[in-house]
Design a protein around this motif. Structure first.
Motif, short mmCIF file in Angstrom:
data_model
loop_
_atom_site.label_atom_id
_atom_site.label_comp_id
_atom_site.label_asym_id
_atom_site.label_seq_id
_atom_site.Cartn_x
_atom_site.Cartn_y
_atom_site.Cartn_z
N GLY A 126 -19.35 47.91 5.81
CA GLY A 126 -20.74 47.52 5.33
C GLY A 126 -21.78 47.72 6.00
N ASP A 127 -22.83 46.63 6.27
CA ASP A 127 -23.63 46.55 7.17
C ASP A 127 -23.20 46.62 8.93
OD1 ASP A 127 -25.33 46.59 5.04
OD2 ASP A 127 -25.79 44.62 5.13
N ARG A 128 -22.34 45.86 9.24
CA ARG A 128 -21.80 45.72 10.28
C ARG A 128 -21.42 47.18 11.02
NH1 ARG A 128 -17.14 41.96 11.53
NH2 ARG A 128 -17.24 42.51 13.73
N ASP B 16 -9.07 55.15 6.14
CA ASP B 16 -9.29 55.67 5.01
C ASP B 16 -8.13 56.79 5.30
OD1 ASP B 16 -10.60 57.38 6.59
OD2 ASP B 16 -12.15 57.90 4.92
N CYS B 17 -7.12 56.91 6.08
CA CYS B 17 -6.43 58.07 6.28
C CYS B 17 -5.19 57.82 5.23
CB CYS B 17 -5.80 57.91 7.59
SG CYS B 17 -4.52 56.69 7.84
N LEU C 134 -10.88 48.71 16.98
CA LEU C 134 -12.06 48.46 15.95
C LEU C 134 -11.77 49.13 14.56
CD1 LEU C 134 -14.98 48.56 18.47
CD2 LEU C 134 -13.48 46.69 17.53
N ALA C 135 -11.16 48.81 13.75
CA ALA C 135 -11.00 49.37 12.42
C ALA C 135 -12.25 49.37 11.62
CB ALA C 135 -9.86 48.51 11.68
N LEU C 136 -12.49 50.82 11.05
CA LEU C 136 -13.90 51.22 10.41
C LEU C 136 -13.37 51.34 8.98
CD1 LEU C 136 -15.28 53.80 12.78
CD2 LEU C 136 -15.58 51.06 12.84
N ARG C 137 -13.76 50.61 8.24
CA ARG C 137 -13.45 50.86 6.50
C ARG C 137 -14.79 50.96 5.89
NH1 ARG C 137 -11.07 45.66 4.03
NH2 ARG C 137 -9.70 45.82 5.94
N ASP C 138 -14.93 52.16 5.15
CA ASP C 138 -16.07 52.56 4.27
C ASP C 138 -15.51 53.30 3.21
OD1 ASP C 138 -18.65 53.17 3.48
OD2 ASP C 138 -19.07 54.50 5.14
N ASN C 139 -16.18 53.03 2.04
CA ASN C 139 -15.77 53.65 0.69
C ASN C 139 -16.07 55.14 0.87
OD1 ASN C 139 -14.50 51.28 -0.42
ND2 ASN C 139 -16.89 50.82 -1.19
#
Length: 189
Positions: A30-32, A112-113, A134-139
């Motif tokens: 999200g915003d982070r 998202d892999c 640092l895990a990055l999660r984005d739709n």
């Protein structure tokens, strides 16, 4: 004759949790996530402006390990931290010299892999070398956004090499903010 079956190990197998399951404060979404990627993009542009006569590809390789294979290779070449803190000065142990003097400051990992096993080993190796993940999660596709950071199409993992640059200072600041947010959540909950 009947074939004999091997006796299976009766010890239970412990599952290794993915980074987003272990520690939610190191997961950016999200915003982070937007704030982190914008901040990193600005620091990369500033560092590139002061690079001098070095070509872009070489400069990128000096500051980043791009891709799961490259991140894994650099992590495996890093020395394992000495866990024996009670060793005496008289004790001489033979240590294998490090093949690569470059250490990773942090690893940015896209969650998202598909399939998940492509990146499942990275947090384990990073934890053994005391490198934060640092895990990055984005739709929208964190691998696409992570790739834009280093001018490639997609990147599942990017390791930030420990060189004394503005990029490293930005990552230090992000990690410090992440730790203070984690501490404030611990006091509240």
């Amino acid at each position: 004759m009947a074939k004999k079956r091997k006796k299976e190990n009766s010890m239970p197998i412990k599952a290794i949790k993915a980074p987003q399951e272990r520690d939610s404060s190191s997961c950016f979404e999200g915003d982070r996530l937007d704030f982190l990627l914008d901040k990193l993009q600005r620091s990369v542009e500033l560092a590139k402006a002061s690079k001098g006569q070095v070509p872009d590809k070489i400069w990128t390789k000096l500051h980043f390990a791009i891709g799961v294979n490259d991140v894994t290779r650099v992590l495996e070449r890093m020395p394992v931290p000495d866990l024996n803190t009670n060793s005496k000065e008289g004790d001489k142990t033979t240590r294998v010299p490090c093949k690569s003097p470059v250490a990773l400051q942090a690893v940015l990992l896209a969650t998202d892999c598909n399939p998940k096993w492509l990146t499942k080993h990275v947090p384990v190796i990073a934890a053994s070398r005391n490198v934060p993940v640092l895990a990055l999660r984005d739709n929208k596709g964190s691998s696409l956004r992570l790739g834009q950071l280093v001018n490639v199409r997609t990147a599942l993992a990017i390791g930030i090499k420990g060189r004394n640059s503005i990029i490293n200072k930005t990552i230090e600041e992000v990690l410090l903010n992440s730790k203070t947010a984690e501490a404030s959540l611990a006091t509240v909950g």
